[in-house]
Design a protein around this motif. Structure first.
Motif, mmCIF file in Angstrom:
data_model
loop_
_atom_site.group_PDB
_atom_site.id
_atom_site.type_symbol
_atom_site.label_atom_id
_atom_site.label_comp_id
_atom_site.label_asym_id
_atom_site.label_seq_id
_atom_site.Cartn_x
_atom_site.Cartn_y
_atom_site.Cartn_z
ATOM 1 N N ASP A 1 -12.536 94.290 64.097
ATOM 2 C CA ASP A 1 -12.283 94.716 62.719
ATOM 3 C C ASP A 1 -12.194 96.239 62.594
ATOM 4 N N LYS A 2 -11.070 96.698 62.041
ATOM 5 C CA LYS A 2 -10.899 98.099 61.664
ATOM 6 C C LYS A 2 -10.410 98.105 60.222
ATOM 7 N N PRO A 3 -11.357 98.131 59.271
ATOM 8 C CA PRO A 3 -11.006 97.970 57.855
ATOM 9 C C PRO A 3 -9.925 98.938 57.396
ATOM 10 N N LYS A 4 -8.963 98.394 56.638
ATOM 11 C CA LYS A 4 -7.869 99.139 56.029
ATOM 12 C C LYS A 4 -6.918 99.776 57.051
ATOM 13 N N ALA A 5 -6.927 99.275 58.263
ATOM 14 C CA ALA A 5 -6.013 99.796 59.277
ATOM 15 C C ALA A 5 -4.572 99.491 58.889
ATOM 16 N N ALA A 6 -3.686 100.454 59.073
ATOM 17 C CA ALA A 6 -2.273 100.265 58.735
ATOM 18 C C ALA A 6 -1.528 99.494 59.808
ATOM 19 N N GLN A 7 -2.106 99.416 61.001
ATOM 20 C CA GLN A 7 -1.460 98.686 62.088
ATOM 21 C C GLN A 7 -2.487 97.858 62.848
ATOM 22 N N ARG B 1 -7.458 97.000 93.964
ATOM 23 C CA ARG B 1 -8.010 96.450 95.203
ATOM 24 C C ARG B 1 -8.310 94.959 95.021
ATOM 25 N N GLU B 2 -8.870 94.631 93.874
ATOM 26 C CA GLU B 2 -9.037 93.235 93.465
ATOM 27 C C GLU B 2 -8.086 92.972 92.303
ATOM 28 N N ALA B 3 -8.047 91.729 91.855
ATOM 29 C CA ALA B 3 -7.102 91.361 90.796
ATOM 30 C C ALA B 3 -7.429 92.080 89.497
ATOM 31 N N GLY B 4 -6.512 92.913 89.043
ATOM 32 C CA GLY B 4 -6.653 93.576 87.756
ATOM 33 C C GLY B 4 -6.033 92.737 86.651
ATOM 34 N N PRO B 5 -5.924 93.290 85.450
ATOM 35 C CA PRO B 5 -5.424 92.489 84.336
ATOM 36 C C PRO B 5 -3.903 92.470 84.225
ATOM 37 N N PHE B 6 -3.376 91.369 83.700
ATOM 38 C CA PHE B 6 -2.032 91.357 83.130
ATOM 39 C C PHE B 6 -2.217 91.606 81.638
ATOM 40 N N THR B 7 -1.456 92.543 81.086
ATOM 41 C CA THR B 7 -1.602 92.904 79.681
ATOM 42 C C THR B 7 -0.250 93.048 79.017
ATOM 43 N N ALA B 8 -0.079 92.365 77.891
ATOM 44 C CA ALA B 8 1.048 92.604 76.995
ATOM 45 C C ALA B 8 0.488 93.323 75.777
ATOM 46 N N ARG B 9 1.221 94.342 75.285
ATOM 47 C CA ARG B 9 0.626 95.175 74.235
ATOM 48 C C ARG B 9 1.659 95.690 73.258
ATOM 49 N N ALA B 10 1.167 96.035 72.076
ATOM 50 C CA ALA B 10 1.990 96.701 71.058
ATOM 51 C C ALA B 10 1.076 97.134 69.922
ATOM 52 N N GLU B 11 1.538 98.147 69.178
ATOM 53 C CA GLU B 11 0.888 98.533 67.923
ATOM 54 C C GLU B 11 1.844 98.078 66.821
ATOM 55 N N VAL B 12 1.385 97.141 65.999
ATOM 56 C CA VAL B 12 2.268 96.435 65.058
ATOM 57 C C VAL B 12 1.843 96.727 63.624
ATOM 58 N N VAL B 13 2.821 96.905 62.734
ATOM 59 C CA VAL B 13 2.508 97.086 61.322
ATOM 60 C C VAL B 13 1.648 95.910 60.856
ATOM 61 N N SER B 14 0.593 96.198 60.147
ATOM 62 C CA SER B 14 -0.440 95.200 59.834
ATOM 63 C C SER B 14 0.118 93.953 59.146
ATOM 64 N N ALA B 15 1.052 94.145 58.233
ATOM 65 C CA ALA B 15 1.574 93.005 57.466
ATOM 66 C C ALA B 15 2.322 92.004 58.334
ATOM 67 N N VAL C 1 -6.505 89.853 71.966
ATOM 68 C CA VAL C 1 -7.366 90.785 71.228
ATOM 69 C C VAL C 1 -6.498 91.566 70.253
ATOM 70 N N ILE C 2 -6.915 91.592 68.992
ATOM 71 C CA ILE C 2 -6.171 92.311 67.968
ATOM 72 C C ILE C 2 -7.146 93.166 67.178
ATOM 73 N N ALA C 3 -7.022 94.474 67.301
ATOM 74 C CA ALA C 3 -7.837 95.391 66.520
ATOM 75 C C ALA C 3 -7.070 95.754 65.259
ATOM 76 N N GLY C 4 -7.628 95.401 64.101
ATOM 77 C CA GLY C 4 -6.933 95.648 62.851
ATOM 78 C C GLY C 4 -7.802 95.284 61.666
ATOM 79 N N ASP C 5 -7.199 95.281 60.492
ATOM 80 C CA ASP C 5 -7.913 94.997 59.252
ATOM 81 C C ASP C 5 -8.169 93.501 59.122
ATOM 82 N N ARG C 6 -9.364 93.095 59.467
ATOM 83 C CA ARG C 6 -9.687 91.659 59.506
ATOM 84 C C ARG C 6 -9.397 90.973 58.176
ATOM 85 N N ALA C 7 -9.744 91.623 57.070
ATOM 86 C CA ALA C 7 -9.595 90.986 55.756
ATOM 87 C C ALA C 7 -8.159 90.560 55.493
ATOM 88 N N SER C 8 -7.186 91.336 55.974
ATOM 89 C CA SER C 8 -5.787 91.013 55.673
ATOM 90 C C SER C 8 -5.118 90.192 56.769
#
Length: 483
Positions: A279-285, A342-356, A450-457
């Motif tokens: 939760d990041k309250p009132k986050a725009a993205q 050296r050992e298995a690292g992560p596969f990651t897909a990522r983006a910063e997305v407009v909250s709406a 994992v999504i960091a953003g405005d939980r309420a919306s």
């Protein structure tokens, strides 16, 4: 007439009327892109290995085009060796090396670096600690002596340690208000677990850094900064014999020691898909991190995975970026990567997305991950392979680039011949290879989202997608009780 033609040409270049021939006729519009030539085989410079009596491995590459030399000293230990509860120790140790060394305090060291007009850097990552140097050939003797002081004779002044620790604590506090940093931390912890080195931040936490003392930094340095745990890469305007003589003069007196192995339990990949909101309250993205445990660098699937990931999210024209940025307009950029360690690292897909558009973006992410498991069209496969083969040479343009490429092999123990095998490895990849690795490593039913953003919306809409169960976590991946 000449002035009128000049005005028309200028206007054309600025996007106005069409460019004209001298006779006044419009130039034909170009509708066919230029044809690219077949990729040429990359001719890598000769790499020579030597070992000093104290165990220091040397890799020497002669490059005489310019009178410069790049050196990278790679210690084969990084933050993975941070003791329990002491996350951030390796990075603080590396940061302290150039805060005073030999007979110089921090200010005198900085003045000497400026006087010699060299670049000297120190840093630590998960599986390595590195001291890097860029110098002209004429100042190389003095620069190497300075580098040796930083590695072998750091003074670890208490005043500078207090300052660096304070700066680290401030940076850690700032991370708590940055969505991308919150998502990164939570994702690593949820994929690997906080007890695993890959599940911790290399910078540590307030709880781990605040009580850290200078004696712990000194002990880390004494334990792991040993010649038999290091490789010195030298690239530039010097011969093999000159490089070995320089290395011997600077590091020949470095005492070898017993370096304890770093061991940790293997992390377990998720058995089902789950969505975790930070939760990041009132986050725009909303900051998206989607993935699972990937592969080690030594995997036999390295080349098919490079092709597959480049198509999915490893280039500007990839499927993820095209869909989420160009077609939907949800983000300025989206991508994916396999962090192969050296050992298995992560596969990651990522983006910063407009909250709406958080829920809509998640739906598109999942569509593209599923779509990657179907056969890749022949034209896309050819384009991706050409992109990788043509772009590979960029990593060898300068002495610094070559040093970094060689140094990158050190933590995983891969042979130097690995660098020359890339072109042929990519050329061999088939559509069947890509589909096979996508089916094996991209399972939409076994992901951490994992999504960091405005939980309420964003929470109601995420639940409505019914893609996976939704819960709330803090930035360390720990469950948060919510009403």
């Amino acid at each position: 007439m000449r002035s009128r033609l000049f005005s028309l040409v200028a206007l054309s270049l600025l996007g106005g009327t069409p460019l004209l021939h001298a006779q006044g006729a419009a130039l034909p519009a170009s509708t066919t892109p230029p044809r690219l030539a077949a990729p040429k085989a990359l001719q890598l410079p000769t790499m020579v290995e030597r070992t000093l009596p104290n165990g220091l491995r040397l890799v020497i590459v002669e490059q005489h085009e310019l009178p410069v030399v790049d050196a990278q000293l790679v210690i084969r230990t990084g933050t993975e060796a941070d003791p329990a509860g002491k996350a951030g120790l390796a990075t603080l140790t590396a940061n302290m090396l150039d805060e005073g060394a030999g007979s110089r305090d921090a200010l005198a060291l900085a003045e000497e670096i400026g006087f010699l007009a060299v670049r000297l850097g120190t840093f630590a990552a998960l599986e390595q600690s590195t001291v890097s140097l860029h110098s002209t050939r004429t100042t190389l003797d003095s620069a190497m002596a300075l580098m040796a002081d930083v590695v072998l004779r750091p003074t670890f002044p208490e005043k500078e340690f207090t300052r660096l620790k304070s700066e680290r604590l401030t940076a850690l506090l700032q991370e708590q208000d940055r969505g991308p940093a919150m998502a990164d931390r939570a994702f690593s912890a949820l994929v690997f677990g906080e007890a695993h080195p890959y599940g911790r931040s290399v910078n540590g936490t307030r709880e781990s850094v605040e009580p850290m003392g200078l004696d712990e930094v000194k002990q880390f340095w004494r334990t792991y900064y040993r010649p038999n745990n290091a490789t010195l890469v030298l690239v530039g305007d010097l011969s093999v014999n000159e490089a070995q003589a320089l290395a011997t003069a600077a590091f020949g007196g470095w005492e070898r020691g017993t370096v304890p192995p770093v061991t940790y339990a293997r992390a377990q990949a998720p058995s089902s898909t789950s969505i975790h909101i930070v939760d990041k309250p009132k986050a725009a993205q909303s900051s998206f991190r989607i993935g699972t445990i990937g592969v080690p660098r030594r995997t036999a699937d390295y080349y098919p995975l490079m092709v597959m990931n480049t198509a999915l999210g490893g280039s500007f024209t990839s499927r993820l970026n095209n869909t989420l940025r160009e077609v939907k307009g949800y983000t300025y950029g989206a991508g994916s990567s396999f962090s192969m360690r050296r050992e298995a690292g992560p596969f990651t897909a990522r983006a910063e997305v407009v909250s709406a558009k958080t829920d809509s973006a998640l739906i598109e992410f999942m569509k593209e991950l599923r779509g990657m498991r179907t056969p890749m069209p022949a034209d896309e496969l050819a384009k991706v392979k050409r992109y990788l083969r043509l772009g590979y040479a960029d990593g060898f343009e300068s002495t610094s680039d070559i040093a970094s490429q060689v140094a990158g092999l050190v933590p995983t123990g891969l042979p130097l011949s690995t660098l020359g095998a890339f072109d042929a490895g990519i050329a061999r990849v088939t559509a069947a290879d890509v589909q096979r690795v996508a089916a094996r490593y991209l399972d939409p039913t076994k992901l951490r989202i994992v999504i960091a953003g405005d939980r309420a919306s964003i929470e109601p809409a995420l639940k409505a997608t019914k893609i996976a169960p939704v819960d709330v976590r803090d930035m360390r991946g720990r469950p948060v009780l919510v009403p």
